[in-house]
Motif scaffolding. Structure first.
Motif, short mmCIF file in Angstrom:
data_model
loop_
_atom_site.label_atom_id
_atom_site.label_comp_id
_atom_site.label_asym_id
_atom_site.label_seq_id
_atom_site.Cartn_x
_atom_site.Cartn_y
_atom_site.Cartn_z
N LEU A 1 0.82 -1.20 0.00
CA LEU A 1 0.00 0.00 0.00
C LEU A 1 0.86 1.26 0.00
CD1 LEU A 1 -2.82 -1.05 2.52
CD2 LEU A 1 -3.06 -0.62 0.07
N ARG A 2 1.91 1.27 0.84
CA ARG A 2 2.79 2.43 0.89
C ARG A 2 3.53 2.63 -0.43
NH1 ARG A 2 4.52 0.56 6.41
NH2 ARG A 2 3.46 1.90 7.93
N THR A 3 3.84 1.51 -1.11
CA THR A 3 4.59 1.59 -2.36
C THR A 3 3.68 1.94 -3.54
OG1 THR A 3 6.09 -0.11 -1.51
CG2 THR A 3 6.20 0.34 -3.86
N GLY A 4 2.42 1.58 -3.44
CA GLY A 4 1.53 1.77 -4.57
C GLY A 4 0.81 3.10 -4.62
N PHE A 5 0.73 3.79 -3.48
CA PHE A 5 -0.01 5.06 -3.44
C PHE A 5 0.80 6.11 -2.71
CE2 PHE A 5 -3.04 1.54 -3.50
CZ PHE A 5 -3.82 1.88 -4.60
N PRO A 6 1.09 7.26 -3.34
CA PRO A 6 0.81 7.55 -4.74
C PRO A 6 1.73 6.72 -5.65
CG PRO A 6 2.12 9.30 -3.84
CD PRO A 6 1.79 8.39 -2.69
N ARG A 7 1.27 6.45 -6.86
CA ARG A 7 2.00 5.56 -7.75
C ARG A 7 3.03 6.35 -8.56
NH1 ARG A 7 1.61 0.51 -8.30
NH2 ARG A 7 2.53 -0.52 -10.09
N ALA A 8 3.98 6.91 -7.87
CA ALA A 8 5.08 7.63 -8.53
C ALA A 8 6.24 7.70 -7.55
CB ALA A 8 4.66 9.04 -8.95
N THR A 9 7.44 7.37 -8.03
CA THR A 9 8.64 7.38 -7.19
C THR A 9 9.66 8.33 -7.79
OG1 THR A 9 8.31 5.10 -6.45
CG2 THR A 9 10.54 5.97 -6.31
N ALA A 10 10.29 9.13 -6.93
CA ALA A 10 11.33 10.05 -7.37
C ALA A 10 12.66 9.30 -7.50
CB ALA A 10 11.47 11.21 -6.38
N TYR A 11 13.13 9.15 -8.72
CA TYR A 11 14.42 8.51 -8.94
C TYR A 11 14.92 8.91 -10.32
CZ TYR A 11 12.37 5.14 -12.19
OH TYR A 11 11.74 4.57 -13.26
N PRO A 12 16.24 8.90 -10.54
CA PRO A 12 16.77 9.21 -11.87
C PRO A 12 16.73 7.96 -12.75
CG PRO A 12 18.56 8.91 -10.31
CD PRO A 12 17.29 8.72 -9.54
N PRO A 13 15.82 7.87 -13.74
CA PRO A 13 15.71 6.65 -14.54
C PRO A 13 17.01 6.33 -15.27
CG PRO A 13 13.83 8.10 -14.91
CD PRO A 13 14.85 8.89 -14.14
N HIS A 14 17.43 5.10 -15.16
CA HIS A 14 18.64 4.61 -15.83
C HIS A 14 18.36 4.53 -17.33
CE1 HIS A 14 22.06 1.38 -15.54
NE2 HIS A 14 22.32 2.30 -16.43
N THR A 15 19.05 5.33 -18.11
CA THR A 15 18.84 5.37 -19.56
C THR A 15 19.88 4.53 -20.28
OG1 THR A 15 20.18 7.38 -19.72
CG2 THR A 15 17.81 7.66 -19.46
N GLY A 16 19.68 4.31 -21.57
CA GLY A 16 20.66 3.58 -22.36
C GLY A 16 20.21 2.16 -22.65
N ASP A 17 20.97 1.50 -23.48
CA ASP A 17 20.67 0.14 -23.92
C ASP A 17 21.70 -0.81 -23.31
OD1 ASP A 17 20.37 -2.26 -25.31
OD2 ASP A 17 19.82 -1.26 -27.17
N PRO A 18 21.26 -1.91 -22.69
CA PRO A 18 22.23 -2.86 -22.13
C PRO A 18 23.23 -3.37 -23.16
CG PRO A 18 20.02 -3.37 -21.37
CD PRO A 18 19.87 -2.30 -22.41
N ALA A 19 22.86 -3.31 -24.44
CA ALA A 19 23.78 -3.75 -25.49
C ALA A 19 25.02 -2.88 -25.55
CB ALA A 19 23.06 -3.76 -26.85
N GLU A 20 24.95 -1.67 -25.00
CA GLU A 20 26.12 -0.79 -24.95
C GLU A 20 27.19 -1.33 -24.01
OE1 GLU A 20 25.22 3.43 -24.21
OE2 GLU A 20 23.10 2.88 -24.29
N GLY A 21 26.78 -2.25 -23.12
CA GLY A 21 27.69 -2.69 -22.08
C GLY A 21 27.57 -1.79 -20.86
N PHE A 22 28.32 -2.12 -19.81
CA PHE A 22 28.24 -1.35 -18.57
C PHE A 22 29.61 -0.85 -18.15
CE2 PHE A 22 24.43 -3.96 -18.38
CZ PHE A 22 23.48 -3.07 -17.93
N ARG A 23 29.60 0.29 -17.50
CA ARG A 23 30.78 0.81 -16.82
C ARG A 23 30.47 0.87 -15.33
NH1 ARG A 23 31.76 5.97 -20.92
NH2 ARG A 23 32.27 4.74 -22.77
N TRP A 24 31.52 1.05 -14.53
CA TRP A 24 31.32 1.09 -13.09
C TRP A 24 31.50 2.50 -12.56
CZ3 TRP A 24 29.02 -2.76 -10.77
CH2 TRP A 24 29.07 -4.02 -11.37
N ALA A 25 30.50 2.96 -11.84
CA ALA A 25 30.62 4.22 -11.10
C ALA A 25 31.00 3.85 -9.67
CB ALA A 25 29.30 4.98 -11.12
N ILE A 26 32.06 4.48 -9.16
CA ILE A 26 32.59 4.13 -7.83
C ILE A 26 32.86 5.41 -7.05
CG2 ILE A 26 34.48 3.01 -6.58
CD1 ILE A 26 34.84 1.17 -8.99
#
Length: 274
Positions: free
Chosen positions: A25-50
């Protein structure tokens, strides 16, 4: 999960079921979460942020948390939430949420399990509105929430359905979770995750008889648009890690840097008042 569930009392099972419904219930209402959406295509591969946080900063930040009744893990969750709010382009009704993992070996005698497996549970924490505007208020809110959860079987909210899942075909489960994930993605309600992987012991690491001067764990990669970071410690230092596509590298580094800055700010405040 049977080796954990079988050790719970019936009242614990009922409590975990009720807690799971509350979390949904707490997660579903309101149905919007503040976060920076991870963009890009997994086919690009990944780098590490440290992002490394030195021992002195960690020790002072830990003391800052203790004064507010918070553990280091509570402080990390609070810093993650505040940082996510600061680097996100959020809808007016969006809430700050984070999914964290729980080591379920706490329920097993001697914290030793029968066989090698990923014995982890999860919790989704939603901050009260306005609590994520500053680290001070976020820490107090997170500490209060985790203390409340620890009075019941923390980490078990998603595990009580395990016997049912065992009787369900893999194809049905895959379809169910794909549907849930897609709904969360379309509605902007994917809670980012922070996994505290714990401290590495110097005596457990050796290269030709010498312990390394620094060490950390890399959190598993999370596919876009999901954001997932991890924390590990070694000799008092703390390291935050996250896998990122090249196109999102600057955004992920900004998130980890913001967490590090918040911890440094807490350490600085503790130095002035401690």
């Amino acid at each position: 999960m049977a080796q954990v569930i079988d050790r719970l009392q019936p009242r614990d099972i009922v409590g975990a079921t009720v807690d799971g419904m509350r979390m949904l219930l707490r997660t579903g209402f309101p149905r919007a979460t503040a976060y920076p959406p991870h963009t890009g295509d997994p086919a690009e591969g990944f780098r590490w942020a440290i992002e490394h946080v030195p021992p002195g900063t960690v020790a002072a930040a830990r003391a800052y948390g203790r004064r507010r009744g918070a553990t280091l893990n509570d402080l990390l969750l609070a810093a993650f939430l505040v940082a996510a709010g600061r680097v996100s382009q959020k809808r007016p009704d969006a809430r700050l949420r984070v999914m964290s993992t729980v080591d379920l070996r706490r329920y097993v005698p001697g914290k030793r399990i029968d066989r090698l497996c990923n014995l982890s549970g999860f919790e989704v924490l939603t901050l009260p509105r306005g609590a994520g505007d500053a680290l001070e208020t976020a820490v107090v809110a997170v500490a209060r929430r985790t203390a409340e959860r620890k009075r019941r079987p923390i980490g078990m909210v998603g595990m009580v359905g395990a016997p049912l899942f065992e009787r369900t075909g893999q194809g049905t489960l895959d379809a169910l979770f794909r549907t849930i994930f897609e709904l969360s993605r379309r509605t902007g309600n994917l809670a980012p995750s922070l996994t505290n992987m714990g401290a590495l012991e110097p005596e457990s690491l050796s290269f030709d008889g010498c312990p390394p001067s620094s060490a950390w764990l890399l959190v598993p990669a999370h596919l876009p648009p999901y954001v997932g970071a991890g924390a590990s410690g070694y000799r008092g230092a703390l390291t935050l890690t996250a896998a990122t596509t090249p196109s999102f590298e600057s955004g992920m580094r900004a998130l980890l840097r913001a967490i590090g800055d918040l911890l440094a700010g807490a350490a600085g405040e503790e130095g002035r008042t401690g």
